[in-house]
Design a protein around this motif. Structure first.
Motif, PDB file in Angstrom:
ATOM      1  N   PRO A 276       0.825  -1.222   0.000  1.00 20.03           N
ATOM      2  CA  PRO A 276       0.000   0.000   0.000  1.00 20.03           C
ATOM      3  C   PRO A 276       0.854   1.264   0.000  1.00 20.03           C
ATOM      4  CG  PRO A 276       0.136  -0.896   2.213  1.00 20.03           C
ATOM      5  CD  PRO A 276       0.801  -1.904   1.320  1.00 20.03           C
ATOM      6  N   SER A 277       0.227   2.359  -0.355  1.00 18.19           N
ATOM      7  CA  SER A 277       0.878   3.664  -0.306  1.00 18.19           C
ATOM      8  C   SER A 277       1.244   3.973   1.134  1.00 18.19           C
ATOM      9  CB  SER A 277      -0.089   4.718  -0.857  1.00 18.19           C
ATOM     10  OG  SER A 277       0.444   6.005  -0.727  1.00 18.19           O
ATOM     11  N   ALA A 278       2.490   4.424   1.360  1.00 22.41           N
ATOM     12  CA  ALA A 278       2.957   4.664   2.721  1.00 22.41           C
ATOM     13  C   ALA A 278       4.118   5.639   2.709  1.00 22.41           C
ATOM     14  CB  ALA A 278       3.377   3.348   3.372  1.00 22.41           C
ATOM     15  N   THR A 279       4.564   6.027   3.883  1.00 19.02           N
ATOM     16  CA  THR A 279       5.738   6.885   4.010  1.00 19.02           C
ATOM     17  C   THR A 279       6.627   6.352   5.128  1.00 19.02           C
ATOM     18  OG1 THR A 279       4.727   8.386   5.629  1.00 19.02           O
ATOM     19  CG2 THR A 279       4.448   8.930   3.290  1.00 19.02           C
ATOM     20  N   THR A 280       7.897   6.731   5.063  1.00 19.42           N
ATOM     21  CA  THR A 280       8.848   6.461   6.122  1.00 19.42           C
ATOM     22  C   THR A 280       9.808   7.644   6.131  1.00 19.42           C
ATOM     23  OG1 THR A 280      10.452   4.876   7.000  1.00 19.42           O
ATOM     24  CG2 THR A 280      10.369   5.116   4.603  1.00 19.42           C
ATOM     25  N   VAL A 281      10.993   7.507   6.671  1.00 21.50           N
ATOM     26  CA  VAL A 281      11.965   8.595   6.689  1.00 21.50           C
ATOM     27  C   VAL A 281      13.271   8.098   6.077  1.00 21.50           C
ATOM     28  CG1 VAL A 281      13.271  10.208   8.113  1.00 21.50           C
ATOM     29  CG2 VAL A 281      10.930   9.597   8.752  1.00 21.50           C
ATOM     30  N   ALA A 282      13.782   8.817   5.083  1.00 20.52           N
ATOM     31  CA  ALA A 282      15.046   8.453   4.442  1.00 20.52           C
ATOM     32  C   ALA A 282      16.157   8.390   5.493  1.00 20.52           C
ATOM     33  CB  ALA A 282      15.391   9.465   3.369  1.00 20.52           C
ATOM     34  N   PRO A 283      17.088   7.441   5.358  1.00 20.60           N
ATOM     35  CA  PRO A 283      17.374   6.624   4.171  1.00 20.60           C
ATOM     36  C   PRO A 283      16.582   5.335   4.063  1.00 20.60           C
ATOM     37  CG  PRO A 283      19.038   6.216   5.812  1.00 20.60           C
ATOM     38  CD  PRO A 283      18.147   7.280   6.386  1.00 20.60           C
ATOM     39  N   ASN A 284      15.590   5.151   4.925  1.00 20.08           N
ATOM     40  CA  ASN A 284      14.743   3.974   4.819  1.00 20.08           C
ATOM     41  C   ASN A 284      13.853   4.084   3.584  1.00 20.08           C
ATOM     42  OD1 ASN A 284      15.694   2.963   7.320  1.00 20.08           O
ATOM     43  ND2 ASN A 284      14.282   4.327   8.397  1.00 20.08           N
ATOM     44  N   ALA A 285      13.443   2.944   3.065  1.00 22.26           N
ATOM     45  CA  ALA A 285      12.533   2.894   1.933  1.00 22.26           C
ATOM     46  C   ALA A 285      11.225   2.255   2.372  1.00 22.26           C
ATOM     47  CB  ALA A 285      13.133   2.078   0.792  1.00 22.26           C
ATOM     48  N   THR A 286      10.121   2.686   1.795  1.00 25.70           N
ATOM     49  CA  THR A 286       8.849   2.031   2.084  1.00 25.70           C
ATOM     50  C   THR A 286       8.861   0.637   1.455  1.00 25.70           C
ATOM     51  OG1 THR A 286       7.784   2.843   0.072  1.00 25.70           O
ATOM     52  CG2 THR A 286       7.645   4.258   2.031  1.00 25.70           C
ATOM     53  N   ALA A 287       7.950  -0.205   1.887  1.00 29.23           N
ATOM     54  CA  ALA A 287       7.851  -1.549   1.318  1.00 29.23           C
ATOM     55  C   ALA A 287       7.535  -1.478  -0.172  1.00 29.23           C
ATOM     56  CB  ALA A 287       6.769  -2.350   2.051  1.00 29.23           C
TER      57      ALA A 287
END
Length: 294
Positions: A162-173
Motif C-alpha cells: 500500500p501507499s505509505a511513508t517512512t523517513v530516508a534513508p529507509n525505503a517504504t515496502a
C-alpha cells in the motif's frame, strides 16, 4: 536485515554524498554537451546510420555513429542535415524521408523522442524510404534490436504494497519492491533512496522513502558513455511501460521527465534542475505513488 534492505539503505557508496548535495548547487554544474558531434560530416560512411531529407536517398544527409534519443526541434541545439543538397542546415526531427543503415546491426527509428511511439527497424545494409507513418515524423533512433518502450526487459510482478511513508534513508515496502524488481529483471543494482535531504520538503519522495536514484554513469557527476545512455533509456522506458504495475508516479532521465498524470504527453523536457546530476544525465530517478504525491 535483509540483503535488499541493506543495499537500498546504503548511503556510503562513492558519489552518493554528491548526489544529495547537488540539489543545492546544480545550477553551478556544467550543462550537457552540445548535440553536434565532430565526427558528423554529412557523408554516409561505413559504420554510420544516415537519414536523408528526401525520399530515395536524395537531398542532404545527416550521419550518426550512435543512438540519439531526441533529435531536437530548433537550431542551434538540434541535429541538422549536414550534407549538400535540399534540406541542408534544417533540423532532422520530423524532416527525414529515407535512410541508409551502414552499421553492422539493426537500427530503429521512432516517431517520438525517448525511443517511443510508432517505429521502423532497418537491418544492416538497408537502404530504403521511411514508411508513411514516419516520413517527416521522426524524433529518435536507436542502434540494436532492442528499444521502444520497455526494451527487452521482462514484465515485473504487480506491486502488492500500500501507499505509505517512512523517513530516508529507509525505503517504504512499496519502494523496496520496485528496487527488487529492477535488480531482478534489469540487472541494475545501483539504486538508492539516499540520505534525508534538508534542502527538500519533508514530504518529498526521497525524504519519505518513495524514490530511487539509479546510477547509470561510472560515477555521480560524470556524463554516461553512449552505451550507458542507451542503458539508462532502456531502464527509464521499462519503468514507464510498467508504471501501473509497479506503482510508479514519474521517471526522470537524460533531461526528460515522464509522469503518469501527463502520460499522453510522452517524455517532456525536465526543468527542475541543470547540470550533470541536476538534469539527471548520470542517474535515473523513479518516484513511487505515495500519500503526499510530491
Amino acid at each position: 536485515m535483509s540483503t535488499l534492505t541493506t543495499r537500498i539503505r546504503s548511503t556510503g557508496r562513492p558519489g552518493q554524498a554528491l548526489l544529495a548535495a547537488v540539489g543545492i548547487t546544480a545550477a553551478l554544474l556544467v550543462t550537457a554537451p552540445p548535440a553536434q558531434a565532430a565526427a558528423r560530416d554529412g557523408v554516409c560512411q561505413s559504420g554510420e546510420f544516415c537519414l536523408y531529407y528526401n525520399s530515395d536517398h536524395a537531398g542532404s544527409v545527416s550521419d550518426f555513429a550512435g543512438s540519439i534519443d531526441d533529435y531536437g526541434a530548433t537550431q542551434p541545439e538540434c541535429y541538422e542535415f549536414k550534407g549538400a543538397g535540399a534540406g541542408q542546415g534544417q533540423c532532422v526531427k520530423n524532416n527525414a524521408a529515407s535512410v541508409w543503415n551502414r552499421t553492422g546491426g539493426s537500427v530503429t527509428v521512432f516517431y517520438n523522442s525517448g525511443y517511443a511511439g510508432d517505429s521502423q527497424t532497418f537491418a544492416a545494409g538497408a537502404k530504403v524510404n521511411l514508411k508513411a507513418a514516419l516520413k517527416n515524423e521522426n524524433a529518435s533512433h536507436r542502434f540494436g534490436s532492442g528499444g521502444g518502450t520497455g526494451g527487452t526487459y521482462g514484465a515485473p510482478n504487480t506491486n502488492p504494497y500500500p501507499s505509505a511513508t517512512t523517513v530516508a534513508p529507509n525505503a517504504t515496502a512499496r519502494t523496496k519492491f520496485v528496487d527488487d524488481e529492477i535488480a531482478r529483471l534489469t540487472g541494475e543494482r545501483e539504486c538508492y533512496v539516499g540520505g534525508y535531504r534538508d534542502y527538500q520538503p519533508s514530504t518529498s519522495n526521497h525524504n519519505t522513502g518513495n524514490a530511487l536514484d539509479c546510477t547509470i554513469s561510472n560515477a555521480i557527476g560524470s556524463y554516461p558513455s553512449a552505451a550507458q545512455r542507451d542503458q539508462g533509456w532502456k531502464l527509464a522506458n521499462w519503468l514507464r511501460q510498467y508504471a501501473v504495475r509497479l506503482q510508479v508516479r514519474y521517471v526522470i532521465w537524460d533531461g526528460k521527465i515522464w509522469s503518469v498524470a501527463r502520460s499522453s504527453e510522452g517524455w517532456r523536457t525536465y526543468t527542475g534542475g541543470s547540470g550533470v546530476t541536476g538534469g539527471h544525465y548520470d542517474h535515473v530517478h523513479v518516484s513511487i505513488q505515495n500519500p503526499y504525491g510530491d
